[in-house]
Design an enzyme around this catalytic site. Structure first.
Site, PDB file in Angstrom:
ATOM      1  CB  SER A 158      -0.879   0.015   1.236  1.00 40.05           C
ATOM      2  OG  SER A 158      -0.079   0.108   2.387  1.00 40.05           O
ATOM      3  CG  HIS A 215      -3.571  -2.516   0.748  1.00 42.50           C
ATOM      4  ND1 HIS A 215      -4.193  -1.296   0.812  1.00 42.50           N
ATOM      5  CD2 HIS A 215      -2.918  -2.674   1.930  1.00 42.50           C
ATOM      6  CE1 HIS A 215      -3.925  -0.717   1.969  1.00 42.50           C
ATOM      7  NE2 HIS A 215      -3.145  -1.542   2.671  1.00 42.50           N
ATOM      8  CE  LYS A 259      -6.067  -1.929   4.299  1.00 41.25           C
ATOM      9  NZ  LYS A 259      -6.398  -0.731   5.111  1.00 41.25           N
TER      10      LYS A 259
END
Ligand code: PMP
Length: 393
Positions: A185, A213, A244
């Site tokens: 990330s 991610h 996320k």
């Protein structure tokens, strides 16, 4: 006095950050309008730093699932699963996560941070060796550190550096754990998993991949970078977060090893904290279904990722090494990056500031993440305000 004196450094940092304008660590979004828009100090603001990759935070099916769970199971579990029992919904989510990853075992934690602490402290003990990518997330570092294992960092995504450390470990390499992420990330680059798997096999090591991610972002089914790179069967432990692409909060570990079930008995970050509330489990479970049923979400995300990366790159910004939904723009010194980040905020674009020591090198970055829910016009506006900032500052 001495107990509190140590806050002088933090106080200094706070003063430095506030001197330029807004303190990036203290932004308040007064009103959330949609997955990609909010009101900050009365200004309509495009949210371009939320990691809300699939934009599911306002998905009607996810919201409905959360509402129903509150109505039928209440607002919270009021304790840990070990002490208070699991709700059937925790078990059902664990099973579906395992199925999604194509492995028999799955375990849900209250946050992604707890998933990493809980898995690593259970897997590793003093005397074990763990090889950790230098850019790994703090939760991976903290988990390794808390376990008491010997930590050997290898250079970020550098398999030559990893191999050197494996060689130096001698016989210990055969039982060490390699820890990496899928999509990083910080700069939006992916781990070279096939090369890492080749080393893992050659030395007989174990492999844990954090797909926090990359879940919902990479791979034909959205499992992550290991799927996209064709090495899922060689990963021993997948960890990740619900905060996320699944738009909620929580974390997980899935594995083909039956010992994952035993982690429940020994993992303090699992045992000594309250389990996820019914609404969180329900909206996460629905988001996992949406992720699988609606590949167009991933298509939109990647369309936006290409537009933002290309737009910033072609406008002369120094962006990360590959196109991904995380676009980090290198701005050099903190004295440049901080006013730049402020300009963006004051002109309706919310992004993330990364400055040393939180950045991977001596440079400062403004980082954006795009969502499937951004419109092409919003992405264009982000690029436009970046260009204005460059001109004016
Ligand atoms: N792993 C990685 C790679 C992350 O980036 C994060 C959060 N940014 C976490 C774990 C922790 O997840 P959570 O926010 O759910 O605690």
């Amino acid at each position: 006095m001495a107990l509190l004196d140590k806050f002088a450094a933090a106080d200094n940092l706070k003063a430095q950050l506030s001197a330029v304008g807004h303190d990036p660590t203290q932004v308040v979004i007064d009103k959330i309008i949609t997955a990609t828009e909010g009101l900050v100090e009365g200004r309509h603001t495009i949210l371009a730093g939320t990691n809300n990759y699939l934009g599911l935070t306002f998905d009607t099916a996810c919201i409905e699932a959360g509402k129903q769970a509150i109505e039928t199971q209440g607002t919270g579990t009021t304790g840990s699963r070990m002490a208070n029992g699991s709700f059937a919904a925790h078990k059902a989510l664990e099973q579906d996560l395992a199925n999604f990853f194509g492995v028999p075992y799955g375990m849900v934690f209250s946050t992604g941070y707890a998933a990493n602490l809980g898995t690593l402290t259970a897997l590793l003990k003093p005397g074990d060796a763990v090889l950790l990518d230098a850019d790994a997330h703090a939760s991976l570092y903290d988990g390794c550190q808390m376990s008491g294992a010997d930590i050997f960092r290898f250079r970020h995504n550098d398999t030559a550096s990893l191999e050197k450390r494996l060689q130096r470990l001698g016989e210990r390499a055969a039982d060490c754990l390699i820890v990496t992420e899928g999509l990083y990330s910080v700069m939006g680059d992916c781990a070279p998993l096939p090369e890492i798997v080749e080393l893992k096999k050659r030395y007989g090591a174990w492999l844990l991949v954090d797909e926090a991610h990359s879940l919902g972002v990479y791979g034909d089914s959205g499992c992550g970078v290991a799927e996209a790179q064709g090495v899922m069967q060689d990963v021993d432990f997948f960890v990740g977060t619900f905060s996320k692409s699944l738009g909620a909060m929580g974390g997980f570990c899935t594995s083909r090893h039956p010992q994952l079930e035993l982690i429940r008995y020994v993992s303090r970050p699992f045992i000594f904290t309250a389990s996820s509330s019914p609404s969180i489990v329900a909206s996460t479970h629905e988001a996992l279904r949406q992720l699988q049923a609606r590949p167009e979400l991933r298509k939109n995300l990647w369309r936006n990722a290409h537009q933002l990366y290309r737009g910033l790159h072609d406008s002369g910004f120094e962006v990360g090494p590959e196109i991904s939904p995380v676009v980090a723009v290198r701005l050099g010194k903190k004295e440049v990056a901080l006013p730049f980040w402020n300009y963006l905020l004051e002109n309706g674009i919310y992004t993330n500031l990364m400055a040393p020591p939180a950045s991977p090198d001596q440079h400062s970055y403004v980082r954006c993440s795009v969502s499937a829910a951004h419109t092409a016009q919003q992405v264009e506006r982000i690029i436009q305000v970046f260009c204005e900032a460059k001109e004016k500052l």
